[in-house]
Design a protein around this motif. Structure first.
Motif, PDB file in Angstrom:
ATOM      1  N   LYS B  99      -6.417   4.342 -22.399  1.00 47.62           N
ATOM      2  CA  LYS B  99      -5.495   4.482 -21.830  1.00 47.62           C
ATOM      3  C   LYS B  99      -5.379   6.112 -21.233  1.00 47.62           C
ATOM      4  CE  LYS B  99      -2.977   7.408 -25.438  1.00 47.62           C
ATOM      5  NZ  LYS B  99      -2.444   7.110 -26.970  1.00 47.62           N
ATOM      6  N   ALA B 100      -6.779   6.630 -21.127  1.00 47.46           N
ATOM      7  CA  ALA B 100      -6.094   7.926 -19.836  1.00 47.46           C
ATOM      8  C   ALA B 100      -6.614   7.439 -18.760  1.00 47.46           C
ATOM      9  CB  ALA B 100      -7.823   8.057 -20.536  1.00 47.46           C
ATOM     10  N   LEU B 101      -7.042   5.995 -18.873  1.00 48.66           N
ATOM     11  CA  LEU B 101      -7.137   5.491 -17.235  1.00 48.66           C
ATOM     12  C   LEU B 101      -5.904   4.628 -17.046  1.00 48.66           C
ATOM     13  CD1 LEU B 101      -9.501   4.612 -15.419  1.00 48.66           C
ATOM     14  CD2 LEU B 101      -9.391   2.173 -16.340  1.00 48.66           C
ATOM     15  N   LEU B 102      -5.137   4.525 -17.725  1.00 40.64           N
ATOM     16  CA  LEU B 102      -4.138   3.776 -17.395  1.00 40.64           C
ATOM     17  C   LEU B 102      -2.936   4.905 -17.497  1.00 40.64           C
ATOM     18  CD1 LEU B 102      -1.835   1.752 -17.625  1.00 40.64           C
ATOM     19  CD2 LEU B 102      -1.229   1.473 -19.886  1.00 40.64           C
ATOM     20  N   ILE B 103      -3.156   5.723 -17.554  1.00 36.68           N
ATOM     21  CA  ILE B 103      -2.397   7.145 -17.234  1.00 36.68           C
ATOM     22  C   ILE B 103      -2.858   7.797 -16.877  1.00 36.68           C
ATOM     23  CG2 ILE B 103      -1.752   9.580 -18.217  1.00 36.68           C
ATOM     24  CD1 ILE B 103      -2.757   9.354 -20.852  1.00 36.68           C
ATOM     25  N   THR B 104      -3.600   7.684 -15.695  1.00 36.48           N
ATOM     26  CA  THR B 104      -3.798   8.044 -14.288  1.00 36.48           C
ATOM     27  C   THR B 104      -3.746   7.044 -13.120  1.00 36.48           C
ATOM     28  OG1 THR B 104      -6.181   9.022 -15.590  1.00 36.48           O
ATOM     29  CG2 THR B 104      -6.319   8.654 -12.670  1.00 36.48           C
ATOM     30  N   LEU B 105      -3.694   5.372 -13.723  1.00 35.09           N
ATOM     31  CA  LEU B 105      -3.464   5.019 -13.040  1.00 35.09           C
ATOM     32  C   LEU B 105      -2.088   4.960 -12.348  1.00 35.09           C
ATOM     33  CD1 LEU B 105      -5.565   1.826 -13.872  1.00 35.09           C
ATOM     34  CD2 LEU B 105      -5.866   2.914 -12.080  1.00 35.09           C
ATOM     35  N   ILE B 106      -1.111   4.976 -13.898  1.00 36.69           N
ATOM     36  CA  ILE B 106       0.668   5.809 -13.531  1.00 36.69           C
ATOM     37  C   ILE B 106       0.662   6.377 -12.440  1.00 36.69           C
ATOM     38  CG2 ILE B 106       2.676   6.519 -14.090  1.00 36.69           C
ATOM     39  CD1 ILE B 106       1.525   4.477 -16.754  1.00 36.69           C
ATOM     40  N   ASP B 107       0.117   7.217 -12.258  1.00 40.26           N
ATOM     41  CA  ASP B 107      -0.232   8.593 -11.462  1.00 40.26           C
ATOM     42  C   ASP B 107      -0.283   8.370  -9.883  1.00 40.26           C
ATOM     43  OD1 ASP B 107       1.639  10.261 -12.720  1.00 40.26           O
ATOM     44  OD2 ASP B 107      -0.678  11.212 -13.768  1.00 40.26           O
ATOM     45  N   LEU B 108      -1.287   7.504  -9.808  1.00 43.41           N
ATOM     46  CA  LEU B 108      -1.943   6.802  -8.374  1.00 43.41           C
ATOM     47  C   LEU B 108      -1.008   7.045  -7.182  1.00 43.41           C
ATOM     48  CD1 LEU B 108      -4.200   5.897  -7.231  1.00 43.41           C
ATOM     49  CD2 LEU B 108      -3.978   3.482  -7.146  1.00 43.41           C
ATOM     50  N   PRO B 109       0.497   5.863  -7.952  1.00 42.74           N
ATOM     51  CA  PRO B 109       1.214   6.096  -6.268  1.00 42.74           C
ATOM     52  C   PRO B 109       1.578   7.532  -6.016  1.00 42.74           C
ATOM     53  CG  PRO B 109       1.627   4.339  -7.896  1.00 42.74           C
ATOM     54  CD  PRO B 109       1.117   5.099  -8.862  1.00 42.74           C
ATOM     55  N   PHE B 110       1.800   8.368  -6.679  1.00 40.88           N
ATOM     56  CA  PHE B 110       2.595   9.987  -6.292  1.00 40.88           C
ATOM     57  C   PHE B 110       0.897  10.573  -5.753  1.00 40.88           C
ATOM     58  CE2 PHE B 110       5.443  11.087  -9.887  1.00 40.88           C
ATOM     59  CZ  PHE B 110       6.071  10.296  -9.254  1.00 40.88           C
ATOM     60  N   SER B 111      -0.541  10.128  -5.390  1.00 44.00           N
ATOM     61  CA  SER B 111      -1.200  10.513  -5.392  1.00 44.00           C
ATOM     62  C   SER B 111      -1.500  10.011  -3.798  1.00 44.00           C
ATOM     63  CB  SER B 111      -2.175  11.228  -5.957  1.00 44.00           C
ATOM     64  OG  SER B 111      -2.767   9.725  -7.122  1.00 44.00           O
ATOM     65  N   VAL B 112      -1.481   9.078  -3.984  1.00 41.99           N
ATOM     66  CA  VAL B 112      -1.428   7.677  -2.141  1.00 41.99           C
ATOM     67  C   VAL B 112      -0.442   8.042  -1.581  1.00 41.99           C
ATOM     68  CG1 VAL B 112      -1.904   6.036  -1.630  1.00 41.99           C
ATOM     69  CG2 VAL B 112      -2.551   6.081  -3.964  1.00 41.99           C
ATOM     70  N   SER B 113      -0.823   8.332   0.173  1.00 43.13           N
ATOM     71  CA  SER B 113      -0.714   8.467   0.717  1.00 43.13           C
ATOM     72  C   SER B 113       0.079   6.789   1.007  1.00 43.13           C
ATOM     73  CB  SER B 113      -0.463   8.321   2.269  1.00 43.13           C
ATOM     74  OG  SER B 113       0.513   7.916   3.043  1.00 43.13           O
ATOM     75  N   PRO B 114       2.430   7.180   1.598  1.00 49.30           N
ATOM     76  CA  PRO B 114       3.008   5.732   1.416  1.00 49.30           C
ATOM     77  C   PRO B 114       2.435   4.900   2.428  1.00 49.30           C
ATOM     78  CG  PRO B 114       3.999   7.858   1.178  1.00 49.30           C
ATOM     79  CD  PRO B 114       2.894   8.058   1.266  1.00 49.30           C
ATOM     80  N   VAL B 115       1.347   6.127   3.091  1.00 51.34           N
ATOM     81  CA  VAL B 115       1.611   4.794   4.089  1.00 51.34           C
ATOM     82  C   VAL B 115       0.174   4.020   3.970  1.00 51.34           C
ATOM     83  CG1 VAL B 115       0.227   4.553   6.473  1.00 51.34           C
ATOM     84  CG2 VAL B 115       1.415   6.354   6.232  1.00 51.34           C
ATOM     85  N   VAL B 116      -0.130   4.154   3.090  1.00 54.95           N
ATOM     86  CA  VAL B 116      -1.010   3.486   2.680  1.00 54.95           C
ATOM     87  C   VAL B 116      -1.574   2.739   1.583  1.00 54.95           C
ATOM     88  CG1 VAL B 116      -4.015   3.807   1.195  1.00 54.95           C
ATOM     89  CG2 VAL B 116      -3.100   5.602   2.811  1.00 54.95           C
TER      90      VAL B 116
END
Lengths: 339, 285
Positions: B99-116
């Motif tokens: 569950k913790a991993l899923l929560i982190t993954l959901i946030d991934l697009p916020f932390s990754v630069s859109p170009v990436v």
């Protein structure tokens, strides 16, 4: 419906919430599960409801083993601590929910459902409020809605988790009477969880006292109050002055305090005396009265023994004037347990 | 009756000069950073008159960009609404390993630069990517085509709705669901009749935010789009092209239209907050 709990165990992670619990509840009984927070009382209730499955042991409704049956299959009526009313549904829709979800032949007709909702609203004295939303009701009214919603499915057993916990004292007292009345009117086996000993003693036919995942004692309010089997029960049910001392030759002594302790083995012990069991006695312990607090027909007296031990005495209001300055008191009744 | 002092203030209120100073600073900052540029966009767009501006946003390339932007949002937003609802439900109402991993993954697009984020798709679906050859064999175009743009937009706007719903659902707890199930409701029935109505305003709020971002996304879309005029240009990309060609009036006209879409979204959001004051707190009535 009789309910049997047999050697039920339940762990949350490594924390044991229920430790080998046995409990028999007779048909039509009103039983309180009483204990401090973390004693396992809510877990036991949820295990009976089918909202938790035990790690070991059995739950029987009548002769049927329902240990791993769903809550719906058990047909329990459950009243949640914060009521868990459906916010976006009217009171009537809330009460009808358990009937509305039924399918096929089991589902009553619209008219039957409406009639049942009306009857239940009358039973809990909320007639005419069916079209309100939960947010438009007072706490006590919400509690009544939760109660009638649980009763709508004609449950085999009614389970209530801290039913009066969120209410103020006056409403709480009147709803206690209400629950007793509804129980007597419907005759449904009822189990409720509370941490309030006064509530348990006033309302229940029998009280089960839980501590650290075990049932310490089960009995009528009288039995658990007058004959507590353990220091925990004695301290938890009703008020008590607690003394730590020793027993020697059938007599308990703690500093200046001393009273009989028949049948208790010699050695370290704890003694309890209920405030209303302390009476004026010239041969008794000398104490100084600090404060007298009159409440209704009773008076509570705060006093201090020569060794500084704080002592609470309850007496009648009429007798209160005799409790001032230096007095001598002795216990009418006491409970002593080996430490 | 005792006379009131002339300038009575509430006992817990700050002195007037503090209020004026703080509010003034905020207003100045907002004016310089937000309102002035926004006004400039509209001023530039209308510099040569309304007709020129209108003409700029009704060229066939501009219309194609508008259409593509709307199509992208129309696919990405429902997809993320469905995903967000599922993810929030799973996270807030259930316990499961990872569950913790899923929560982190959901946030991934916020932390990754859109170009990436865009490059990831090029790497996977591009000509030289993992699936590039087999995609060509089957005549499927993802990169430099509409599917790539939609995928990139979905990736970037992934968290908006889930992030809005998770705290709301967590705060609501599971007791209403337990009540429904204990009365014999099935999981699906409970979801539609109990869970979903309780989060509908939060969901709508998340949809609005997600939509605003889906229409405005530049970076990730820019990487996967290929900038083919009239085909794979969204509105933000179209603005950039026009600007790079020194066609300022046209660029600002399309930008103004994009701003208007955003303003409409924000107005809808404010209206929602007024008619439904507990949107941020969650809950129905």
């Amino acid at each position: 419906m009789t309910i049997s709990i047999r050697s039920v165990e339940k762990k949350f992670g490594r924390y044991p919430a229920l430790n080998h619990v046995d409990l028999e509840i007779a048909d039509g009984e009103l039983v309180a599960l009483l204990g401090p927070s973390g004693s396992g009382k809510t877990t036991l209730l949820r295990t009976i409801a089918g909202l938790e499955f035990p790690d070991a042991g059995q739950v029987l409704f009548g002769a049927e083993d329902v240990t791993f049956a769903s809550a719906a299959a058990r047909r329990v009526g459950f009243v949640f601590q914060q009521y868990a009313l459906f916010k976006h549904m009217t009171v009537a829709k809330n009460i009808a929910f358990g009937l509305d979800v039924r399918k096929g032949a089991e589902k009553p007709s619209k008219a039957e459902i409406a009639k049942r909702v009306d009857d239940l609203l009358k039973l809990v004295e909320l007639d005419g409020l069916g079209s309100r939303y939960p947010s438009q009701l007072s706490g006590g009214q919400r509690q009544r809605v939760a109660l009638s919603r649980a009763l709508a499915v004609q449950p085999s057993v009614l389970l209530l988790d801290e039913p009066f916990g969120a209410l103020d004292a006056t409403v709480r007292r009147s709803l206690r009477k209400e629950l007793r009345r509804v129980h007597d009117a419907t005759g449904v086996t009822t189990i409720f969880v509370t941490h309030d000993q006064e509530e348990a003693l006033e309302l229940a036919d029998r009280v089960a006292i839980l501590n650290a995942g075990r049932i310490e004692q089960i009995g009528t309010p009288h039995e658990v109050h007058d004959n507590p089997v353990s220091p925990f029960v004695c301290g938890f049910v009703g008020e008590a002055n607690r003394f730590e001392g020793t027993v020697s030759g059938g007599r308990f002594t703690s500093g200046a305090v001393s009273f009989g302790a028949n049948g208790v083995r010699d050695g370290a012990a704890v003694g309890f005396v209920r405030p209303h069991d302390l009476v004026l006695d010239d041969g008794g312990l000398e104490v100084r009265v600090d404060r007298v607090h009159v409440q209704g027909a009773l008076a509570s007296v705060s006093a201090r023994a020569a060794d500084g031990h704080h002592i609470e005495i309850t007496t009648s209001r009429a007798d209160a004037p005799r409790f001032s300055g230096a007095i001598k008191v002795a216990p009418r009744m006491s409970h002593v347990y080996p430490a | 009756m005792a006379a009131q002092p002339a300038r009575a203030r509430h006992p817990t209120e700050d002195p007037a000069w503090v209020k004026v100073l703080v509010i003034g600073l905020v207003a100045l900052f907002l004016g310089l950073v937000l309102i002035l540029p926004l006004a400039a966009v509209f001023a530039e767009a209308l510099r040569k008159g309304v007709d020129v501006a209108l003409a700029a946003i009704t060229t066939s390339d501009a219309l194609a960009a508008i259409k593509l932007t709307l199509i992208t949002a129309a696919i990405a937003v429902p997809f993320n609404a469905a995903f967000g609802l599922c993810a929030a439900w799973a996270i807030a109402k259930h316990d499961f390993p990872g569950k913790a991993l899923l929560i982190t993954l959901i946030d991934l697009p916020f932390s990754v630069s859109p170009v990436v984020a865009g490059l990831i798709y090029v790497l996977v679906f591009g000509l030289q990517g993992w699936f590039g050859e087999s995609l060509i064999d089957h005549d499927i175009k993802i990169i430099f085509a509409v599917p790539g743009i939609v995928l990139a937009t979905i990736f970037v706007t992934f968290p908006f709705i889930a992030r809005e719903l998770i705290p709301l659902m967590q705060e609501q707890g599971v007791s209403e669901e337990e009540a429904a199930v204990s009365m014999g409701a099935s999981g699906l029935y409970t979801f539609w009749r109990v869970t979903a109505p309780n989060v509908r305003w939060g969901l709508l709020y998340g949809v609005l935010l997600c939509n605003a971002r889906a229409m405005g996304e530049f970076g990730a879309v820019s990487v996967v789009s290929g900038h083919i005029r009239g085909l794979t240009n969204t509105m933000p990309l179209h603005v950039e092209i026009l600007y790079n060609e020194y066609d300022f009036v046209a660029a600002f006209s399309v930008a103004a239209l994009l701003c208007l879409l955003a303003v409409v979204t924000l107005v809808l959001k404010s209206v929602l907050e007024i008619v439904q004051p507990d949107v941020k707190r969650g809950g129905g009535h």
